[in-house]
Design a protein around this motif. Structure first.
Motif, PDB file in Angstrom:
ATOM      1  N   VAL A  40       0.840  -1.189   0.000  1.00 55.95           N
ATOM      2  CA  VAL A  40       0.000   0.000   0.000  1.00 55.95           C
ATOM      3  C   VAL A  40       0.877   1.241   0.000  1.00 55.95           C
ATOM      4  N   ASP A  41       0.460   2.254  -0.755  1.00 54.57           N
ATOM      5  CA  ASP A  41       1.068   3.583  -0.658  1.00 54.57           C
ATOM      6  C   ASP A  41      -0.025   4.612  -0.931  1.00 54.57           C
ATOM      7  N   GLU A  42       0.367   5.865  -1.167  1.00 50.93           N
ATOM      8  CA  GLU A  42      -0.623   6.933  -1.301  1.00 50.93           C
ATOM      9  C   GLU A  42      -1.470   6.824  -2.557  1.00 50.93           C
ATOM     10  N   GLN A  43      -1.009   6.094  -3.558  1.00 48.66           N
ATOM     11  CA  GLN A  43      -1.748   6.069  -4.816  1.00 48.66           C
ATOM     12  C   GLN A  43      -2.234   4.690  -5.229  1.00 48.66           C
ATOM     13  N   HIS A  44      -1.921   3.653  -4.443  1.00 46.94           N
ATOM     14  CA  HIS A  44      -2.411   2.342  -4.844  1.00 46.94           C
ATOM     15  C   HIS A  44      -2.468   1.374  -3.665  1.00 46.94           C
ATOM     16  N   LEU A  45      -3.208   0.303  -3.906  1.00 48.08           N
ATOM     17  CA  LEU A  45      -3.339  -0.794  -2.955  1.00 48.08           C
ATOM     18  C   LEU A  45      -3.249  -2.076  -3.764  1.00 48.08           C
ATOM     19  N   LEU A  46      -2.327  -2.960  -3.396  1.00 46.82           N
ATOM     20  CA  LEU A  46      -2.175  -4.239  -4.079  1.00 46.82           C
ATOM     21  C   LEU A  46      -2.736  -5.332  -3.179  1.00 46.82           C
ATOM     22  N   LEU A  47      -3.689  -6.095  -3.741  1.00 52.53           N
ATOM     23  CA  LEU A  47      -4.404  -7.099  -2.971  1.00 52.53           C
ATOM     24  C   LEU A  47      -4.236  -8.477  -3.592  1.00 52.53           C
ATOM     25  N   ASP A  48      -4.443  -9.472  -2.772  1.00 51.92           N
ATOM     26  CA  ASP A  48      -4.485 -10.839  -3.279  1.00 51.92           C
ATOM     27  C   ASP A  48      -5.626 -10.966  -4.290  1.00 51.92           C
ATOM     28  N   GLY A  49      -5.404 -11.652  -5.384  1.00 53.52           N
ATOM     29  CA  GLY A  49      -6.445 -11.848  -6.386  1.00 53.52           C
ATOM     30  C   GLY A  49      -7.440 -12.914  -5.948  1.00 53.52           C
ATOM     31  N   LEU A  50      -8.717 -12.700  -6.258  1.00 57.66           N
ATOM     32  CA  LEU A  50      -9.770 -13.625  -5.860  1.00 57.66           C
ATOM     33  C   LEU A  50     -10.556 -14.070  -7.089  1.00 57.66           C
ATOM     34  N   VAL A  51     -10.964 -15.317  -7.093  1.00 55.41           N
ATOM     35  CA  VAL A  51     -11.780 -15.866  -8.178  1.00 55.41           C
ATOM     36  C   VAL A  51     -13.164 -16.160  -7.605  1.00 55.41           C
ATOM     37  N   GLU A  52     -14.186 -15.540  -8.189  1.00 53.23           N
ATOM     38  CA  GLU A  52     -15.540 -15.684  -7.671  1.00 53.23           C
ATOM     39  C   GLU A  52     -16.216 -16.944  -8.205  1.00 53.23           C
ATOM     40  N   VAL A  53     -17.087 -17.500  -7.364  1.00 53.97           N
ATOM     41  CA  VAL A  53     -17.911 -18.645  -7.738  1.00 53.97           C
ATOM     42  C   VAL A  53     -19.350 -18.348  -7.322  1.00 53.97           C
ATOM     43  N   ALA A  54     -20.270 -19.208  -7.705  1.00 57.29           N
ATOM     44  CA  ALA A  54     -21.672 -19.028  -7.329  1.00 57.29           C
ATOM     45  C   ALA A  54     -21.856 -19.279  -5.832  1.00 57.29           C
ATOM     46  N   HIS A 160     -17.707  -4.099   9.123  1.00 56.17           N
ATOM     47  CA  HIS A 160     -17.163  -3.827   7.798  1.00 56.17           C
ATOM     48  C   HIS A 160     -17.518  -2.405   7.400  1.00 56.17           C
ATOM     49  N   GLY A 161     -18.765  -2.014   7.599  1.00 54.85           N
ATOM     50  CA  GLY A 161     -19.175  -0.622   7.430  1.00 54.85           C
ATOM     51  C   GLY A 161     -19.687  -0.239   6.057  1.00 54.85           C
ATOM     52  N   ASP A 162     -19.450  -1.077   5.040  1.00 55.89           N
ATOM     53  CA  ASP A 162     -19.977  -0.835   3.694  1.00 55.89           C
ATOM     54  C   ASP A 162     -20.327  -2.187   3.081  1.00 55.89           C
ATOM     55  N   LEU A 163     -21.102  -2.962   3.836  1.00 52.27           N
ATOM     56  CA  LEU A 163     -21.284  -4.374   3.520  1.00 52.27           C
ATOM     57  C   LEU A 163     -22.459  -4.593   2.567  1.00 52.27           C
ATOM     58  N   TRP A 164     -22.428  -3.909   1.448  1.00 54.79           N
ATOM     59  CA  TRP A 164     -23.394  -4.232   0.403  1.00 54.79           C
ATOM     60  C   TRP A 164     -22.867  -5.443  -0.365  1.00 54.79           C
ATOM     61  N   SER A 165     -23.728  -6.057  -1.153  1.00 57.39           N
ATOM     62  CA  SER A 165     -23.382  -7.343  -1.749  1.00 57.39           C
ATOM     63  C   SER A 165     -22.158  -7.282  -2.654  1.00 57.39           C
ATOM     64  N   GLY A 166     -21.867  -6.112  -3.250  1.00 55.96           N
ATOM     65  CA  GLY A 166     -20.698  -5.993  -4.112  1.00 55.96           C
ATOM     66  C   GLY A 166     -19.381  -6.089  -3.374  1.00 55.96           C
ATOM     67  N   ASN A 167     -19.403  -5.940  -2.060  1.00 57.29           N
ATOM     68  CA  ASN A 167     -18.186  -6.051  -1.265  1.00 57.29           C
ATOM     69  C   ASN A 167     -18.067  -7.403  -0.563  1.00 57.29           C
ATOM     70  N   VAL A 168     -18.948  -8.330  -0.956  1.00 57.89           N
ATOM     71  CA  VAL A 168     -18.939  -9.705  -0.460  1.00 57.89           C
ATOM     72  C   VAL A 168     -18.592 -10.609  -1.629  1.00 57.89           C
ATOM     73  N   LEU A 169     -17.383 -11.140  -1.662  1.00 57.51           N
ATOM     74  CA  LEU A 169     -16.953 -11.986  -2.772  1.00 57.51           C
ATOM     75  C   LEU A 169     -17.035 -13.449  -2.371  1.00 57.51           C
ATOM     76  N   TRP A 170     -17.821 -14.208  -3.140  1.00 57.51           N
ATOM     77  CA  TRP A 170     -17.989 -15.635  -2.898  1.00 57.51           C
ATOM     78  C   TRP A 170     -16.907 -16.373  -3.683  1.00 57.51           C
ATOM     79  N   THR A 171     -16.049 -17.082  -2.983  1.00 59.81           N
ATOM     80  CA  THR A 171     -14.963 -17.833  -3.607  1.00 59.81           C
ATOM     81  C   THR A 171     -15.114 -19.308  -3.250  1.00 59.81           C
TER      82      THR A 171
END
Length: 265
Positions: A40-54, A160-171
């Motif tokens: 992490v720095d002031e202009q970016h955040l690098l995260l682990d990649g996730l693969v979504e499933v149903a 979490h504070g912004d827990l709408w469905s788009g911030n819940v990744l099913w893997t």
């Protein structure tokens, strides 16, 4: 290993550091996993990649159990930011986030009123976003919150504070959380966020949650109260039908009976 890079030139100072602190704070609860922060720095955040499933029924129940455990990890007070971050946070889209005031309130109602609803009513865009009727209703909700009408004695939860469905990744390994606006708050707020735009297998999530932590009776009726802040944010940022939804939520909140010490209005 796949990765995901979030970046924005000219992001508000500390924007990505705040998000990284929130992810690490949630992960430290050992409830629902949060995506791993790689750098992490002031202009970016690098995260682990996730693969979504149903979504599956089993994953939904496990998500609910984990979310209850995350909430039960707690926070020092209502409104406190995540460990590793000091000061206000951010809420909303990366290209136009609103400030999310930090607080350290003993009571949830005072926190919601002073650190969430009142600042939005004072936002320069609020004059164009809300009709006078809506503003009056929100101010009446604020008065009841400050009166303690909705304080039920529940201790601050780790949200979490912004827990709408788009911030819940099913893997394949279950749910992983992303993009938090983490803080100490009321557990019903995260559950109301999940309902805001629809969550897959919501009832199964709730069943898993209540296996770990029973919810206070009448919590479904209080969903509009907990959705009022995010709806106000959407109305301020995007306009459209969110102003009407905000008005309906405010009116529904006003119709609620008080829950503090058996108080009724």
């Amino acid at each position: 290993m796949p990765t995901f890079r979030k970046e924005r030139s000219g992001a508000p100072r500390g924007f990505f550091a705040c998000e990284a602190a929130g992810l690490r704070w949630l992960a430290a609860a050992h409830g629902v996993p949060a995506v791993e922060v790689l750098e992490v720095d002031e202009q970016h955040l690098l995260l682990d990649g996730l693969v979504e499933v149903a979504p599956t029924a089993r994953a939904a129940v496990e998500f609910g159990r984990g979310l209850a455990a995350t909430h039960d990890a707690g926070a020092a007070a209502f409104g406190v930011p995540p460990a590793g971050w000091h000061g206000d946070g951010f809420f909303g889209p990366m290209d136009d986030p609103l400030p999310m005031p930090a607080a350290a309130e003993e009571n949830w109602g005072a926190f919601l009123a002073r650190a969430r609803l009142e600042p939005l009513l004072d936002h320069p865009r609020a004059h164009d976003a809300f009709a006078p009727r809506t503003v009056a209703a929100i101010r009446d909700v604020v008065d009841r919150l400050l009166d303690g009408d909705f304080d039920d004695g529940d201790t601050p939860a780790r949200l979490h504070g912004d827990l709408w469905s788009g911030n819940v990744l099913w893997t394949a390994d279950g749910v992983t959380l992303i993009d938090p606006a983490a803080h100490g708050g009321h557990r019903e707020t995260d559950l109301a966020f999940l309902a805001l735009f629809g969550c897959p297998r919501y009832d199964e999530v709730l069943a898993g949650y209540e296996e770990v932590h029973a919810l206070r009776p009448g919590w479904r009726a209080r969903i509009p109260l907990h959705q009022l802040h995010p709806l106000m944010v959407h109305a301020v940022l995007f306009g459209g039908g969110y102003a009407d939804r905000t008005d309906r939520a405010a009116q529904a909140a006003l119709a609620l009976p008080g829950v503090a010490a058996g108080r009724r209005r």
